[in-house]
Design an enzyme around this catalytic site. Structure first.
Site, mmCIF file in Angstrom:
data_model
loop_
_atom_site.group_PDB
_atom_site.id
_atom_site.type_symbol
_atom_site.label_atom_id
_atom_site.label_comp_id
_atom_site.label_asym_id
_atom_site.label_seq_id
_atom_site.Cartn_x
_atom_site.Cartn_y
_atom_site.Cartn_z
ATOM 1 N N CYS A 55 -13.101 8.776 18.336
ATOM 2 C CA CYS A 55 -13.681 9.936 19.012
ATOM 3 C C CYS A 55 -14.045 9.553 20.445
ATOM 4 O O CYS A 55 -14.370 8.404 20.730
ATOM 5 C CB CYS A 55 -14.928 10.393 18.250
ATOM 6 S SG CYS A 55 -15.855 11.728 19.038
ATOM 7 N N HIS A 56 -14.019 10.534 21.344
ATOM 8 C CA HIS A 56 -14.356 10.256 22.737
ATOM 9 C C HIS A 56 -15.786 9.734 22.888
ATOM 10 O O HIS A 56 -16.090 9.027 23.859
ATOM 11 C CB HIS A 56 -14.163 11.517 23.582
ATOM 12 C CG HIS A 56 -12.741 11.758 23.976
ATOM 13 N ND1 HIS A 56 -12.123 11.053 24.982
ATOM 14 C CD2 HIS A 56 -11.806 12.606 23.480
ATOM 15 C CE1 HIS A 56 -10.869 11.469 25.109
ATOM 16 N NE2 HIS A 56 -10.651 12.406 24.210
ATOM 17 N N THR A 57 -16.664 10.065 21.953
ATOM 18 C CA THR A 57 -18.033 9.564 22.035
ATOM 19 C C THR A 57 -18.065 8.041 21.931
ATOM 20 O O THR A 57 -18.889 7.376 22.572
ATOM 21 C CB THR A 57 -18.901 10.192 20.927
ATOM 22 O OG1 THR A 57 -18.822 11.614 21.013
ATOM 23 C CG2 THR A 57 -20.359 9.775 21.078
ATOM 24 N N HIS A 77 -17.799 6.372 14.274
ATOM 25 C CA HIS A 77 -18.660 7.273 13.500
ATOM 26 C C HIS A 77 -17.897 8.390 12.782
ATOM 27 O O HIS A 77 -18.500 9.208 12.111
ATOM 28 C CB HIS A 77 -19.718 7.907 14.420
ATOM 29 C CG HIS A 77 -19.129 8.786 15.489
ATOM 30 N ND1 HIS A 77 -18.504 8.271 16.598
ATOM 31 C CD2 HIS A 77 -19.060 10.131 15.616
ATOM 32 C CE1 HIS A 77 -18.079 9.266 17.371
ATOM 33 N NE2 HIS A 77 -18.394 10.398 16.784
ATOM 34 N N GLU A 78 -16.573 8.402 12.908
ATOM 35 C CA GLU A 78 -15.781 9.464 12.280
ATOM 36 C C GLU A 78 -14.833 8.796 11.288
ATOM 37 O O GLU A 78 -13.748 8.358 11.652
ATOM 38 C CB GLU A 78 -15.013 10.219 13.368
ATOM 39 C CG GLU A 78 -14.382 11.512 12.918
ATOM 40 C CD GLU A 78 -13.846 12.337 14.093
ATOM 41 O OE1 GLU A 78 -12.633 12.654 14.079
ATOM 42 O OE2 GLU A 78 -14.609 12.658 15.017
ATOM 43 N N CYS A 107 -31.921 14.860 5.361
ATOM 44 C CA CYS A 107 -32.781 14.242 4.346
ATOM 45 C C CYS A 107 -33.087 15.183 3.179
ATOM 46 O O CYS A 107 -33.403 14.740 2.087
ATOM 47 C CB CYS A 107 -34.078 13.741 4.985
ATOM 48 S SG CYS A 107 -35.281 15.033 5.403
ATOM 49 N N CYS A 112 -39.579 18.323 5.449
ATOM 50 C CA CYS A 112 -38.838 18.265 6.712
ATOM 51 C C CYS A 112 -38.626 19.689 7.222
ATOM 52 O O CYS A 112 -37.814 20.440 6.672
ATOM 53 C CB CYS A 112 -37.491 17.570 6.526
ATOM 54 S SG CYS A 112 -36.496 17.505 8.041
ATOM 55 N N CYS A 115 -34.882 20.380 8.037
ATOM 56 C CA CYS A 115 -33.931 20.543 6.933
ATOM 57 C C CYS A 115 -34.150 21.853 6.172
ATOM 58 O O CYS A 115 -33.192 22.442 5.676
ATOM 59 C CB CYS A 115 -34.021 19.352 5.975
ATOM 60 S SG CYS A 115 -33.115 17.889 6.539
ATOM 61 N N CYS A 123 -32.124 17.055 11.722
ATOM 62 C CA CYS A 123 -33.088 16.300 10.917
ATOM 63 C C CYS A 123 -33.527 15.053 11.688
ATOM 64 O O CYS A 123 -32.687 14.239 12.084
ATOM 65 C CB CYS A 123 -32.460 15.894 9.584
ATOM 66 S SG CYS A 123 -33.489 14.787 8.590
ATOM 67 N N ARG A 127 -34.173 9.440 13.205
ATOM 68 C CA ARG A 127 -33.723 9.514 14.599
ATOM 69 C C ARG A 127 -34.261 8.363 15.446
ATOM 70 O O ARG A 127 -33.547 7.795 16.271
ATOM 71 C CB ARG A 127 -34.154 10.853 15.216
ATOM 72 C CG ARG A 127 -33.668 11.043 16.660
ATOM 73 C CD ARG A 127 -32.168 11.197 16.700
ATOM 74 N NE ARG A 127 -31.656 11.241 18.074
ATOM 75 C CZ ARG A 127 -31.324 10.192 18.805
ATOM 76 N NH1 ARG A 127 -31.448 8.973 18.282
ATOM 77 N NH2 ARG A 127 -30.864 10.318 20.019
ATOM 78 N N CYS A 188 -17.040 14.520 12.622
ATOM 79 C CA CYS A 188 -17.522 14.773 13.987
ATOM 80 C C CYS A 188 -16.774 15.925 14.645
ATOM 81 O O CYS A 188 -17.149 17.074 14.524
ATOM 82 C CB CYS A 188 -17.432 13.507 14.840
ATOM 83 S SG CYS A 188 -18.101 13.722 16.511
ATOM 84 N N ARG A 387 -6.482 12.964 17.764
ATOM 85 C CA ARG A 387 -7.196 11.963 16.977
ATOM 86 C C ARG A 387 -6.221 10.853 16.597
ATOM 87 O O ARG A 387 -5.138 11.098 16.070
ATOM 88 C CB ARG A 387 -7.797 12.568 15.699
ATOM 89 C CG ARG A 387 -9.123 13.285 15.928
ATOM 90 C CD ARG A 387 -10.185 12.303 16.370
ATOM 91 N NE ARG A 387 -11.493 12.927 16.539
ATOM 92 C CZ ARG A 387 -11.971 13.390 17.696
ATOM 93 N NH1 ARG A 387 -11.211 13.345 18.778
ATOM 94 N NH2 ARG A 387 -13.185 13.892 17.761
#
Length: 392
Positions: A55-57, A77-78, A107, A112, A115, A123, A127, A188, A387
């Site tokens: 991913c570009h992130t 992360h993907e 969660c 929360c 959530c 959520c 974090r 993502c 991708r």
């Protein structure tokens, strides 16, 4: 990791695992290394990563532009993965389950307020530690094999590794009938684009839509807008090579800003819009603050809505005249398309399996082995990649 047999896997549950990973040691310094992945602690899940979609992130952080970027770290992360072992108290998944990691946790706690609210998916349970590159207890599960030094986590996922450890609340269990090479896309970009239309903006049938940036996210926005009956849909990108697929997915008109070099794009689009007053919905999928301004100012006078999806570089700010808002335009953003991760990813996977949601066109490049990540990065920079999926 010497064997794939069930007995060996069971024997290693609870023990450290040595495996390959791409470690980011600094800006644009990515190297294949042997790492040690510690067993999961309470509330954690260790998974064997089967494939990772770049991913570009990931590139954004590797480039040094991410204000939260930490080095050394394991990006990614993907992904699609299989649960190898679980820590104490984990009940939602078990070894052998197919999962997709989620950088936005869920969660599901009754305490929360995020959530339990239908208004957001943000959520905040982990974090604070996720942003610091560590697990919820404040420590890392990764060390370099050669010197034992600590490696940071990334976005709570770190899937540029053959094995990784995640918080249980960041793991979405999916139907094992789904190909992980496709299901990983819901971790993502594709989900984000779909959700921006369906959840965040709530685009109505016959609405006019303008999409800035025709990458995977932009194409997902087009696909989602077409699915709800939006019309016309305009796609904006400086790479005309993206236009054919954009039209196949439902884009009615494609516009190249380079063809209007002497005129601001927002003025061009307002002039081209059906009413000559702009578009009902505009989406920025670029992360460029100048394009964000264009997207806002191309929104329809009186009621136009602009959704910002792209993540800007550190320190960047958006500029516009307040009169744009006084004359009825609204601007908002979305994270992961507003989806609540552990509920949404399995649902989107089922829609894919039923044929209601086609994602095959997003995978334009394939590579093998953790080291293939380097080639995937090159492909992503080529301009013709949506991708690049790396199978481990």
């Amino acid at each position: 990791w010497r064997s794939e047999s069930k007995l060996d896997r069971m024997a290693l549950c609870g023990e450290p695992i040595v495996c390959k990973a791409m470690v980011a040691f600094g800006v644009n310094d990515l190297r294949e290394e042997d790492i040690i992945v510690a067993p999961p602690r309470a509330g954690e899940v260790r998974v064997k990563v089967i494939c990772n979609a770049l991913c570009h992130t990931d590139i954004y952080t590797l480039s040094g532009e991410d204000p939260e970027g930490l080095f050394p770290s394991i990006l990614g992360h993907e992904a699609g993965a299989i649960v190898e072992s679980v820590g104490e108290g984990v009940v939602s998944v078990q070894p052998g389950d197919h999962v997709v990691p989620g950088y936005t946790p869920q969660c599901k706690g009754s305490d929360c307020i995020f959530c339990i609210s239908p208004k957001t998916n943000l959520c905040p349970k982990i974090r604070g530690t996720q942003g610091k590159g560590v697990m919820p207890d404040g420590t890392s599960r990764f060390t370099l094999k050669n010197d034992g030094s600590t490696i940071y986590h990334f976005m709570g996922c770190s899937t540029f590794a053959e094995y990784t450890v995640l918080a249980e609340i960041s793991v979405a269990k999916v139907n094992p009938a789904a190909e992980l090479e496709k299901a990983c896309l819901f971790g993502c970009g594709v989900s984000t684009g779909l959700g921006a239309v369906w959840n965040t903006a709530k685009v109505e049938p016959m609405s006019s839509v303008a999409v800035f940036g025709l990458g995977a996210v932009g194409f997902a926005v087009i696909q989602a807008a077409k699915a709800v009956g939006a019309s016309p849909i305009y796609g904006i990108d400086v790479n005309p090579g993206k236009f054919e697929l954009a039209k196949q997915l439902g884009c009615d008109v494609c516009v190249n800003p380079l063809d209007y070099a002497d005129e601001p794009m927002q003025q061009v689009l307002v002039r081209l819009s059906p009413t000559k007053f702009g578009f009902d919905y505009t989406f920025d999928c670029t992360g460029n603050v100048n394009v964000m301004r264009s997207a806002l100012e191309a929104a329809h006078r009186g009621w136009g809505q602009c959704c910002i999806i792209g993540v800007a570089a550190a320190g960047k700010e958006i500029a516009t005249r307040p009169f744009q808002f006084i004359t009825g335009r609204r601007c908002f953003g979305t994270a992961f398309g507003g989806w609540k991760t552990r509920d949404a990813i399995p649902m989107l996977t089922e829609k894919m399996l039923k044929g209601d949601l086609v994602v095959d066109h997003y995978v334009t490049h394939r590579f093998d082995g953790v080291g293939g990540t380097t080639k995937a990065i090159e492909a992503l920079h080529s301009g013709n990649c949506l991708r690049a999926v790396v199978k481990y």
